[in-house]
Write a protein that holds these residues in place. Structure first.
Motif, PDB file in Angstrom:
ATOM      1  N   MET A   1     -17.287 -11.033  -0.948  1.00 15.84           N
ATOM      2  CA  MET A   1     -16.543  -9.807  -0.743  1.00 15.84           C
ATOM      3  C   MET A   1     -15.461  -9.687  -1.799  1.00 15.84           C
ATOM      4  O   MET A   1     -14.939 -10.684  -2.273  1.00 15.84           O
ATOM      5  CB  MET A   1     -15.899  -9.786   0.632  1.00 15.84           C
ATOM      6  N   LYS A   2     -15.129  -8.466  -2.083  1.00 17.04           N
ATOM      7  CA  LYS A   2     -14.146  -8.172  -3.119  1.00 17.04           C
ATOM      8  C   LYS A   2     -12.834  -7.720  -2.483  1.00 17.04           C
ATOM      9  O   LYS A   2     -12.833  -6.967  -1.507  1.00 17.04           O
ATOM     10  CB  LYS A   2     -14.715  -7.066  -4.006  1.00 17.04           C
ATOM     11  N   SER A   3     -11.713  -8.177  -3.044  1.00 12.92           N
ATOM     12  CA  SER A   3     -10.406  -7.704  -2.589  1.00 12.92           C
ATOM     13  C   SER A   3     -10.224  -6.263  -3.026  1.00 12.92           C
ATOM     14  O   SER A   3     -10.348  -5.950  -4.211  1.00 12.92           O
ATOM     15  CB  SER A   3      -9.280  -8.556  -3.174  1.00 12.92           C
ATOM     16  N   ILE A   4      -9.959  -5.399  -2.062  1.00 14.28           N
ATOM     17  CA  ILE A   4      -9.826  -3.962  -2.305  1.00 14.28           C
ATOM     18  C   ILE A   4      -8.443  -3.516  -1.865  1.00 14.28           C
ATOM     19  O   ILE A   4      -7.968  -3.895  -0.788  1.00 14.28           O
ATOM     20  CB  ILE A   4     -10.881  -3.165  -1.501  1.00 14.28           C
ATOM     21  N   LYS A   5      -7.806  -2.687  -2.689  1.00 12.76           N
ATOM     22  CA  LYS A   5      -6.534  -2.076  -2.294  1.00 12.76           C
ATOM     23  C   LYS A   5      -6.850  -0.869  -1.423  1.00 12.76           C
ATOM     24  O   LYS A   5      -7.590   0.024  -1.825  1.00 12.76           O
ATOM     25  CB  LYS A   5      -5.721  -1.652  -3.503  1.00 12.76           C
ATOM     26  N   HIS A   6      -6.288  -0.860  -0.220  1.00 16.86           N
ATOM     27  CA  HIS A   6      -6.471   0.229   0.734  1.00 16.86           C
ATOM     28  C   HIS A   6      -5.164   1.012   0.831  1.00 16.86           C
ATOM     29  O   HIS A   6      -4.116   0.421   1.081  1.00 16.86           O
ATOM     30  CB  HIS A   6      -6.838  -0.325   2.113  1.00 16.86           C
ATOM     31  N   ILE A   7      -5.251   2.303   0.636  1.00  9.88           N
ATOM     32  CA  ILE A   7      -4.097   3.178   0.806  1.00  9.88           C
ATOM     33  C   ILE A   7      -4.366   3.972   2.076  1.00  9.88           C
ATOM     34  O   ILE A   7      -5.192   4.888   2.082  1.00  9.88           O
ATOM     35  CB  ILE A   7      -3.897   4.089  -0.417  1.00  9.88           C
ATOM     36  N   ASN A   8      -3.713   3.565   3.139  1.00 17.11           N
ATOM     37  CA  ASN A   8      -3.912   4.182   4.447  1.00 17.11           C
ATOM     38  C   ASN A   8      -2.809   5.214   4.667  1.00 17.11           C
ATOM     39  O   ASN A   8      -1.649   4.858   4.901  1.00 17.11           O
ATOM     40  CB  ASN A   8      -3.894   3.114   5.545  1.00 17.11           C
ATOM     41  N   LEU A   9      -3.180   6.476   4.555  1.00 13.92           N
ATOM     42  CA  LEU A   9      -2.224   7.570   4.682  1.00 13.92           C
ATOM     43  C   LEU A   9      -1.996   7.923   6.137  1.00 13.92           C
ATOM     44  O   LEU A   9      -2.941   7.954   6.938  1.00 13.92           O
ATOM     45  CB  LEU A   9      -2.724   8.793   3.913  1.00 13.92           C
ATOM     46  N   LYS A  10      -0.731   8.196   6.487  1.00 14.79           N
ATOM     47  CA  LYS A  10      -0.406   8.591   7.862  1.00 14.79           C
ATOM     48  C   LYS A  10      -1.031   9.944   8.176  1.00 14.79           C
ATOM     49  O   LYS A  10      -1.069  10.835   7.332  1.00 14.79           O
ATOM     50  CB  LYS A  10       1.106   8.702   8.045  1.00 14.79           C
ATOM     51  N   ASP A  11      -1.524  10.076   9.423  1.00 12.04           N
ATOM     52  CA  ASP A  11      -2.019  11.374   9.874  1.00 12.04           C
ATOM     53  C   ASP A  11      -0.850  12.187  10.432  1.00 12.04           C
ATOM     54  O   ASP A  11       0.317  11.764  10.328  1.00 12.04           O
ATOM     55  CB  ASP A  11      -3.169  11.220  10.875  1.00 12.04           C
ATOM     56  N   GLU A  12      -1.147  13.335  11.026  1.00 12.66           N
ATOM     57  CA  GLU A  12      -0.092  14.227  11.525  1.00 12.66           C
ATOM     58  C   GLU A  12       0.747  13.586  12.635  1.00 12.66           C
ATOM     59  O   GLU A  12       1.872  14.004  12.891  1.00 12.66           O
ATOM     60  CB  GLU A  12      -0.676  15.563  11.998  1.00 12.66           C
ATOM     61  N   LYS A  13       0.216  12.533  13.273  1.00 11.54           N
ATOM     62  CA  LYS A  13       0.956  11.827  14.323  1.00 11.54           C
ATOM     63  C   LYS A  13       1.670  10.582  13.793  1.00 11.54           C
ATOM     64  O   LYS A  13       2.314   9.872  14.554  1.00 11.54           O
ATOM     65  CB  LYS A  13       0.003  11.416  15.442  1.00 11.54           C
ATOM     66  N   GLY A  14       1.498  10.301  12.495  1.00 11.62           N
ATOM     67  CA  GLY A  14       2.103   9.110  11.913  1.00 11.62           C
ATOM     68  C   GLY A  14       1.262   7.861  12.065  1.00 11.62           C
ATOM     69  O   GLY A  14       1.742   6.750  11.854  1.00 11.62           O
ATOM     70  N   ASN A  15      -0.020   8.031  12.410  1.00  4.85           N
ATOM     71  CA  ASN A  15      -0.912   6.899  12.651  1.00  4.85           C
ATOM     72  C   ASN A  15      -1.663   6.485  11.395  1.00  4.85           C
ATOM     73  O   ASN A  15      -2.005   7.319  10.552  1.00  4.85           O
ATOM     74  CB  ASN A  15      -1.940   7.239  13.725  1.00  4.85           C
ATOM     75  N   VAL A  16      -1.940   5.178  11.300  1.00  5.73           N
ATOM     76  CA  VAL A  16      -2.761   4.597  10.237  1.00  5.73           C
ATOM     77  C   VAL A  16      -3.667   3.539  10.855  1.00  5.73           C
ATOM     78  O   VAL A  16      -3.398   3.050  11.960  1.00  5.73           O
ATOM     79  CB  VAL A  16      -1.918   3.945   9.109  1.00  5.73           C
ATOM     80  N   TYR A  17      -4.710   3.157  10.126  1.00  8.24           N
ATOM     81  CA  TYR A  17      -5.527   2.016  10.541  1.00  8.24           C
ATOM     82  C   TYR A  17      -4.837   0.748  10.057  1.00  8.24           C
ATOM     83  O   TYR A  17      -4.422   0.646   8.901  1.00  8.24           O
ATOM     84  CB  TYR A  17      -6.940   2.097   9.950  1.00  8.24           C
ATOM     85  N   CYS A  18      -4.724  -0.238  10.934  1.00  6.29           N
ATOM     86  CA  CYS A  18      -4.137  -1.534  10.595  1.00  6.29           C
ATOM     87  C   CYS A  18      -5.232  -2.593  10.642  1.00  6.29           C
ATOM     88  O   CYS A  18      -5.799  -2.863  11.714  1.00  6.29           O
ATOM     89  CB  CYS A  18      -3.021  -1.869  11.590  1.00  6.29           C
ATOM     90  N   CYS A  19      -5.535  -3.189   9.506  1.00 10.68           N
ATOM     91  CA  CYS A  19      -6.569  -4.226   9.437  1.00 10.68           C
ATOM     92  C   CYS A  19      -6.125  -5.476  10.191  1.00 10.68           C
ATOM     93  O   CYS A  19      -6.925  -6.097  10.887  1.00 10.68           O
ATOM     94  CB  CYS A  19      -6.874  -4.561   7.979  1.00 10.68           C
TER      95      CYS A  19
END
Length: 99
Positions: A1-19
């Motif tokens: 697997m490759k290390s990938i930079k993830h840019i998780n943008l907040k939605d309208e509720k301020g939510n993001v996916y947390c790995c």
């Protein structure tokens, strides 16, 4: 697997996916203090628009990977990807049993 930079943008509720927690979270001060601040995947806060994290990702995504829908990102991360050779190594067949 490759290390990938993830840019998780907040939605309208301020939510993001947390790995780290493998769930959709509200990116608030409590999340940042309790989880982000001690997480080895944390790279930054996307200029206040979300969170930037780096982790090994088996999915075929770009680098950087921009996630603007926390629920879709969570769902996509629940699917376990295996390379074609891994099926044989695991003793799995892609063909149904013969009857």
């Amino acid at each position: 697997m490759k290390s990938i930079k993830h840019i998780n943008l907040k939605d309208e509720k301020g939510n993001v996916y947390c790995c780290l927690r493998n769930k959709v979270v509200c990116l608030d001060e409590q999340q940042i203090q309790q989880f982000c601040s001690g997480c080895g995947m944390l790279e930054g806060f996307a200029g206040g628009l979300g969170v930037e994290c780096v982790w090994n990702d088996a999915r075929p995504v770009l680098d950087p990977h921009i996630a603007d829908n926390a629920d879709e990102e969570w769902l996509s991360n629940q699917i376990k990807h295996m390379s074609p050779g891994a099926h044989a190594a695991a003793g799995l067949s892609s063909l149904p049993p013969q009857t």
